[in-house]
Design an enzyme around this catalytic site. Sequence first.
Site, PDB file in Angstrom:
ATOM      1  N   GLY A  96      84.272 -63.744 105.259  1.00 23.08           N
ATOM      2  CA  GLY A  96      84.992 -64.933 104.795  1.00 23.08           C
ATOM      3  C   GLY A  96      85.158 -64.955 103.290  1.00 23.08           C
ATOM      4  O   GLY A  96      85.720 -65.902 102.737  1.00 23.08           O
ATOM      5  N   GLU A 102      76.896 -66.748  98.765  1.00 28.82           N
ATOM      6  CA  GLU A 102      75.962 -66.680  99.898  1.00 28.82           C
ATOM      7  C   GLU A 102      74.698 -65.926  99.514  1.00 28.82           C
ATOM      8  O   GLU A 102      73.592 -66.315  99.887  1.00 28.82           O
ATOM      9  CB  GLU A 102      76.641 -66.005 101.092  1.00 28.82           C
ATOM     10  CG  GLU A 102      77.700 -66.885 101.735  1.00 28.82           C
ATOM     11  CD  GLU A 102      78.512 -66.193 102.815  1.00 28.82           C
ATOM     12  OE1 GLU A 102      79.072 -66.908 103.648  1.00 28.82           O
ATOM     13  OE2 GLU A 102      78.585 -64.951 102.830  1.00 28.82           O
TER      14      GLU A 102
HETATM   15  C1  5RP Z   1      81.538 -65.476 104.863  1.00 25.97           C
HETATM   16  C2  5RP Z   1      80.526 -64.879 105.762  1.00 25.97           C
HETATM   17  C3  5RP Z   1      80.454 -65.409 107.139  1.00 25.97           C
HETATM   18  O1  5RP Z   1      79.179 -65.914 107.354  1.00 25.97           O
HETATM   19  C4  5RP Z   1      80.756 -64.300 108.094  1.00 25.97           C
HETATM   20  O2  5RP Z   1      82.020 -63.776 107.773  1.00 25.97           O
HETATM   21  C5  5RP Z   1      80.733 -64.772 109.540  1.00 25.97           C
HETATM   22  O3  5RP Z   1      81.796 -65.628 109.767  1.00 25.97           O
HETATM   23  P1  5RP Z   1      82.080 -66.289 111.177  1.00 25.97           P
HETATM   24  O4  5RP Z   1      80.920 -67.196 111.456  1.00 25.97           O
HETATM   25  O5  5RP Z   1      83.372 -67.027 110.987  1.00 25.97           O
HETATM   26  O6  5RP Z   1      82.196 -65.184 112.200  1.00 25.97           O
HETATM   27  O7  5RP Z   1      79.775 -63.999 105.416  1.00 25.97           O
HETATM   28  O8  5RP Z   1      81.560 -64.827 103.633  1.00 25.97           O
END
Ligand code: 5RP
Length: 220
Positions: A96, A102
């Site tokens: 994301g 994060e």
């Molecule tokens: C965003 C992330 C998300 O936690 C990861 O992409 C998982 O996303 P989703 O819960 O929509 O599958 O690392 O940077």
Amino acid sequence: MESKRIAAEHAVTYIKDGMVVGLGTGSTAYWAIRKIGERVKEGLLVRAVATSRQSEQLAQELGIPLVAFEEIDGIDITIDGADEVDGELNLIKGGGGALLREKIVAASSGKLIIIADESKLVNRLGTFPLPVEVTVFGSSLTMKKLAKFGCPLKLRTVNNQPFVTDNGNYIIDCQFGAIEQPQQLHDEINGIPGVVINGLFIHMADRVIIGQNDGTVREL
Ligand code: 5RP
């Protein structure tokens, strides 16, 4: 979607009054933030920090009190999603685009709880392209350095324009296939000037909660 919600709602049971909570980003973390919002309306007393503008906005809409980093010494618990989880609870994150915030939040959290559906469990990390956040300055040179790892890679785009993170950087997605030595790769990538952070989260997760198709959760 249902298994993501189940995992997220289970994770929220770990949150207690008085905690500072890290809010993850993505479609699984969304359900956790929703549930935290519900519990806040019922009287739960928490303060939260968000890992993206998107999650911050959602928290505001739901009435979750947000706190500035300057006002806290640390974060008690963070609930976040992942793109891949291996048997040692190592992760690929950043699908994301929120990997930098994060990782900063995760690194200051007493407990990092990862929530996911079963599709995220892998024997070996690397099928999901590893996101690497790089500075805009020199990004084409940084990309050439990353290409030396021998992985196909591409600049992440949205609407045919480079995707820009909340921190004003670009993301290069690197298709490793199977990562044999995640810690070594993590360190080598971070050693390239222009790399801000990469999406390998090694030995950071304390617990992984998997929402299963049968409606139950499994904790790793
Ligand atoms: C965003 C992330 C998300 O936690 C990861 O992409 C998982 O996303 P989703 O819960 O929509 O599958 O690392 O940077």
